[in-house]
Write a protein that holds these residues in place. Sequence first.
Motif, PDB file in Angstrom:
ATOM      1  N   GLY A   1       0.786  -1.225   0.000  1.00  0.00           N
ATOM      2  CA  GLY A   1       0.000   0.000   0.000  1.00  0.00           C
ATOM      3  C   GLY A   1       0.820   1.278   0.000  1.00  0.00           C
ATOM      4  N   GLY A   2       2.057   1.212   0.516  1.00  0.00           N
ATOM      5  CA  GLY A   2       2.871   2.432   0.625  1.00  0.00           C
ATOM      6  C   GLY A   2       3.037   3.156  -0.700  1.00  0.00           C
ATOM      7  N   PRO A   3       3.576   2.472  -1.726  1.00  0.00           N
ATOM      8  CA  PRO A   3       3.768   3.159  -3.013  1.00  0.00           C
ATOM      9  C   PRO A   3       2.433   3.618  -3.613  1.00  0.00           C
ATOM     10  CG  PRO A   3       4.855   0.997  -3.011  1.00  0.00           C
ATOM     11  CD  PRO A   3       4.124   1.114  -1.722  1.00  0.00           C
ATOM     12  N   ALA A   4       1.356   2.839  -3.386  1.00  0.00           N
ATOM     13  CA  ALA A   4       0.039   3.188  -3.939  1.00  0.00           C
ATOM     14  C   ALA A   4      -0.485   4.470  -3.275  1.00  0.00           C
ATOM     15  CB  ALA A   4      -0.928   2.028  -3.736  1.00  0.00           C
ATOM     16  N   ILE A   5      -0.332   4.586  -1.956  1.00  0.00           N
ATOM     17  CA  ILE A   5      -0.776   5.808  -1.257  1.00  0.00           C
ATOM     18  C   ILE A   5       0.078   6.997  -1.709  1.00  0.00           C
ATOM     19  CG2 ILE A   5      -0.814   6.979   0.999  1.00  0.00           C
ATOM     20  CD1 ILE A   5      -2.067   4.625   2.205  1.00  0.00           C
ATOM     21  N   ASP A   6       1.383   6.759  -1.837  1.00  0.00           N
ATOM     22  CA  ASP A   6       2.307   7.813  -2.288  1.00  0.00           C
ATOM     23  C   ASP A   6       1.816   8.406  -3.621  1.00  0.00           C
ATOM     24  OD1 ASP A   6       4.508   9.392  -2.763  1.00  0.00           O
ATOM     25  OD2 ASP A   6       5.994   7.799  -2.585  1.00  0.00           O
ATOM     26  N   ARG A   7       1.481   7.522  -4.576  1.00  0.00           N
ATOM     27  CA  ARG A   7       1.037   7.989  -5.910  1.00  0.00           C
ATOM     28  C   ARG A   7      -0.310   8.703  -5.826  1.00  0.00           C
ATOM     29  NH1 ARG A   7       3.213   2.996  -7.423  1.00  0.00           N
ATOM     30  NH2 ARG A   7       1.190   1.997  -7.207  1.00  0.00           N
ATOM     31  N   LEU A   8      -1.249   8.097  -5.084  1.00  0.00           N
ATOM     32  CA  LEU A   8      -2.601   8.667  -5.002  1.00  0.00           C
ATOM     33  C   LEU A   8      -2.589  10.025  -4.295  1.00  0.00           C
ATOM     34  CD1 LEU A   8      -5.582   7.958  -5.632  1.00  0.00           C
ATOM     35  CD2 LEU A   8      -5.735   6.985  -3.336  1.00  0.00           C
ATOM     36  N   ALA A   9      -1.774  10.138  -3.237  1.00  0.00           N
ATOM     37  CA  ALA A   9      -1.741  11.381  -2.445  1.00  0.00           C
ATOM     38  C   ALA A   9      -1.293  12.574  -3.286  1.00  0.00           C
ATOM     39  CB  ALA A   9      -0.813  11.190  -1.246  1.00  0.00           C
ATOM     40  N   GLN A  10      -0.529  12.289  -4.343  1.00  0.00           N
ATOM     41  CA  GLN A  10      -0.042  13.393  -5.195  1.00  0.00           C
ATOM     42  C   GLN A  10      -1.197  14.094  -5.917  1.00  0.00           C
ATOM     43  OE1 GLN A  10       3.247  11.828  -7.526  1.00  0.00           O
ATOM     44  NE2 GLN A  10       4.154  11.028  -5.654  1.00  0.00           N
ATOM     45  N   LYS A  11      -2.348  13.372  -6.022  1.00  0.00           N
ATOM     46  CA  LYS A  11      -3.510  13.981  -6.691  1.00  0.00           C
ATOM     47  C   LYS A  11      -4.508  14.537  -5.668  1.00  0.00           C
ATOM     48  CE  LYS A  11      -3.446  10.140  -9.866  1.00  0.00           C
ATOM     49  NZ  LYS A  11      -4.147   8.884  -9.767  1.00  0.00           N
ATOM     50  N   GLY A  12      -4.194  14.387  -4.372  1.00  0.00           N
ATOM     51  CA  GLY A  12      -5.172  14.766  -3.356  1.00  0.00           C
ATOM     52  C   GLY A  12      -4.774  15.998  -2.560  1.00  0.00           C
ATOM     53  N   ARG A  13      -5.671  16.388  -1.625  1.00  0.00           N
ATOM     54  CA  ARG A  13      -5.397  17.547  -0.782  1.00  0.00           C
ATOM     55  C   ARG A  13      -5.451  17.147   0.688  1.00  0.00           C
ATOM     56  NH1 ARG A  13      -9.477  22.012  -2.226  1.00  0.00           N
ATOM     57  NH2 ARG A  13     -10.851  20.225  -2.495  1.00  0.00           N
ATOM     58  N   ASN A  14      -4.620  17.793   1.483  1.00  0.00           N
ATOM     59  CA  ASN A  14      -4.573  17.516   2.910  1.00  0.00           C
ATOM     60  C   ASN A  14      -5.749  18.225   3.597  1.00  0.00           C
ATOM     61  OD1 ASN A  14      -3.847  17.125   5.560  1.00  0.00           O
ATOM     62  ND2 ASN A  14      -2.088  18.514   5.499  1.00  0.00           N
ATOM     63  N   LEU A  15      -6.953  17.652   3.445  1.00  0.00           N
ATOM     64  CA  LEU A  15      -8.176  18.327   3.880  1.00  0.00           C
ATOM     65  C   LEU A  15      -8.609  17.945   5.294  1.00  0.00           C
ATOM     66  CD1 LEU A  15     -10.602  17.989   0.809  1.00  0.00           C
ATOM     67  CD2 LEU A  15      -9.332  19.995   1.563  1.00  0.00           C
ATOM     68  N   TYR A  16      -8.219  16.753   5.725  1.00  0.00           N
ATOM     69  CA  TYR A  16      -8.764  16.212   6.978  1.00  0.00           C
ATOM     70  C   TYR A  16      -7.719  16.239   8.085  1.00  0.00           C
ATOM     71  CZ  TYR A  16     -12.264  14.666   3.697  1.00  0.00           C
ATOM     72  OH  TYR A  16     -13.222  14.652   2.722  1.00  0.00           O
ATOM     73  N   SER A  17      -8.199  16.623   9.268  1.00  0.00           N
ATOM     74  CA  SER A  17      -7.253  16.689  10.382  1.00  0.00           C
ATOM     75  C   SER A  17      -7.174  15.317  11.066  1.00  0.00           C
ATOM     76  CB  SER A  17      -7.687  17.825  11.303  1.00  0.00           C
ATOM     77  OG  SER A  17      -7.924  17.359  12.577  1.00  0.00           O
ATOM     78  N   LEU A  18      -5.986  14.787  11.109  1.00  0.00           N
ATOM     79  CA  LEU A  18      -5.748  13.468  11.720  1.00  0.00           C
ATOM     80  C   LEU A  18      -4.700  13.627  12.824  1.00  0.00           C
ATOM     81  CD1 LEU A  18      -5.653  11.349   8.442  1.00  0.00           C
ATOM     82  CD2 LEU A  18      -7.259  11.010  10.343  1.00  0.00           C
ATOM     83  N   PRO A  19      -4.698  12.709  13.812  1.00  0.00           N
ATOM     84  CA  PRO A  19      -3.736  12.864  14.928  1.00  0.00           C
ATOM     85  C   PRO A  19      -2.281  12.709  14.497  1.00  0.00           C
ATOM     86  CG  PRO A  19      -4.992  10.814  15.124  1.00  0.00           C
ATOM     87  CD  PRO A  19      -5.584  11.563  13.976  1.00  0.00           C
ATOM     88  N   ARG A  20      -1.402  13.380  15.225  1.00  0.00           N
ATOM     89  CA  ARG A  20       0.063  13.203  15.096  1.00  0.00           C
ATOM     90  C   ARG A  20       0.460  12.465  16.377  1.00  0.00           C
ATOM     91  NH1 ARG A  20      -2.115  15.508  10.785  1.00  0.00           N
ATOM     92  NH2 ARG A  20      -0.768  16.934   9.630  1.00  0.00           N
ATOM     93  N   PRO A  21       0.405  11.111  16.374  1.00  0.00           N
ATOM     94  CA  PRO A  21       0.503  10.364  17.638  1.00  0.00           C
ATOM     95  C   PRO A  21       1.829  10.566  18.363  1.00  0.00           C
ATOM     96  CG  PRO A  21      -0.044   8.912  15.784  1.00  0.00           C
ATOM     97  CD  PRO A  21       0.254  10.246  15.215  1.00  0.00           C
ATOM     98  N   MET A  22       1.746  10.811  19.642  1.00  0.00           N
ATOM     99  CA  MET A  22       2.882  10.865  20.580  1.00  0.00           C
ATOM    100  C   MET A  22       3.890  11.976  20.291  1.00  0.00           C
ATOM    101  SD  MET A  22       3.563   6.863  21.429  1.00  0.00           S
ATOM    102  CE  MET A  22       4.631   7.185  22.816  1.00  0.00           C
ATOM    103  N   VAL A  23       3.511  12.980  19.518  1.00  0.00           N
ATOM    104  CA  VAL A  23       4.520  14.018  19.225  1.00  0.00           C
ATOM    105  C   VAL A  23       4.819  14.866  20.459  1.00  0.00           C
ATOM    106  CG1 VAL A  23       4.248  14.188  16.716  1.00  0.00           C
ATOM    107  CG2 VAL A  23       2.777  15.553  18.190  1.00  0.00           C
ATOM    108  N   ASP A  24       3.906  14.847  21.429  1.00  0.00           N
ATOM    109  CA  ASP A  24       4.160  15.649  22.634  1.00  0.00           C
ATOM    110  C   ASP A  24       4.790  14.843  23.769  1.00  0.00           C
ATOM    111  OD1 ASP A  24       3.205  17.991  21.499  1.00  0.00           O
ATOM    112  OD2 ASP A  24       1.123  17.374  21.861  1.00  0.00           O
ATOM    113  N   SER A  25       4.976  13.533  23.560  1.00  0.00           N
ATOM    114  CA  SER A  25       5.578  12.736  24.637  1.00  0.00           C
ATOM    115  C   SER A  25       7.072  13.055  24.719  1.00  0.00           C
ATOM    116  CB  SER A  25       5.359  11.246  24.389  1.00  0.00           C
ATOM    117  OG  SER A  25       6.196  10.818  23.348  1.00  0.00           O
TER     118      SER A  25
END
Length: 335
Positions: free
Chosen positions: A178-202
């Motif tokens: 799935g990694g390469p497939a998401i990489d390719r698909l994301a190039q056509k998409g927009r960062n519209l949805y807010s998702l967690p950044r897990p443990m960045v404050d730990s």
Amino acid sequence: MKTLAVETSCDETALAFFDSKKGILGNILLSQAEKHAPFGGVVPELSAREHTRNLIPLLDRLIKDSGVSPEEVNFVSFTLTPGLILSLVVGVSFAKAIAYTLKKPLVPVHHLEAHIYSAFMQEEPEYPFLALIISGGHTDLFLVESFSRYVFLGGTLDDAVGECYDKVARMIGLDYPGGPAIDRLAQKGRNLYSLPRPMVDSKDLNFSFSGLKTAVMHLLEKNPEAKPQDIAASFQSAVVETLLLKSLKAVELTGVKRFVVAGGVSANSHLRKVFRKEFLKRGIKLCIPPSHLSTDNALMVARAGMERFLKGITAPLDVNPLPNQPLQEFGKLWS
Ligand code: KG4
Ligand code: ZN
């Protein structure tokens, strides 16, 4: 010095010839991705059987394509650990049989060490440096004090980042891997949805990606009309920002300003862009392998094997693979 390298830890059957002075002499790889795709992930028994079927024809092709004869090599390097045990057994037995026939030494390599040294195909490492290894099985941060001296700084508490890519890909209808497939698909998409950044404050340097995967699942349930490319872009932004913030924290905590990013996920185009830009801004030296050497291959095994052989480290012919020996322990044992 010349080596023949063997890599079979997961679903790539890979062989390479490498010379300490001339560099790459030959490199060959057979991906089994298509065989595993119908099952949505790697099937260990199938992987081992494919390695058994492919290794000899692949060696024949490598010899023909490179013009190198196995008799020319000074030693055989191979992945000893970690990996799918059945797959490792096939590669280790193959490496042993060749070393025994040619009467040449065997040099054991740790798969994560090989990923780290894939960043040094063109240059010598300067110690100490930090290494972030992001793959299908690992998300680990190490301080590399010198060759074979690895200090574990942190790792994932649940899913590896590549595993998370593969699972999210399946949720949005993409095939394995799935990694390469998401990489390719994301190039056509927009960062519209807010998702967690897990443990960045730990305060520690650990990661956790299973919550992010669940967050994507909830996002899909709540927004059935969401475009897969926008989900892919939003997910990828969350992953890359999380990895970046943790990496910068490791630099801050250790004061070490040389950094390697390696493993399959380091092939990601968004990650490469963001890391290059942010590290350059802060004067941190970044080494990333070329993307075709980010994912599993035998050249990286050859490169790490060369370091070991030049330091006089070899393995006996009765050496046995282990499914999961931590890098820091392997480093101490084989030094
Ligand atoms: O290092 P690797 O080839 O095998 C392991 O040691 O696990 O890593 C494989 C992982 C898979 O999860 C795959 O989906 C991911 O690396 N991967 C990527 C990309 N290429 C491979 N993830 C994100 N973007 C990519 N371009
Ligand atoms: Zn790997």
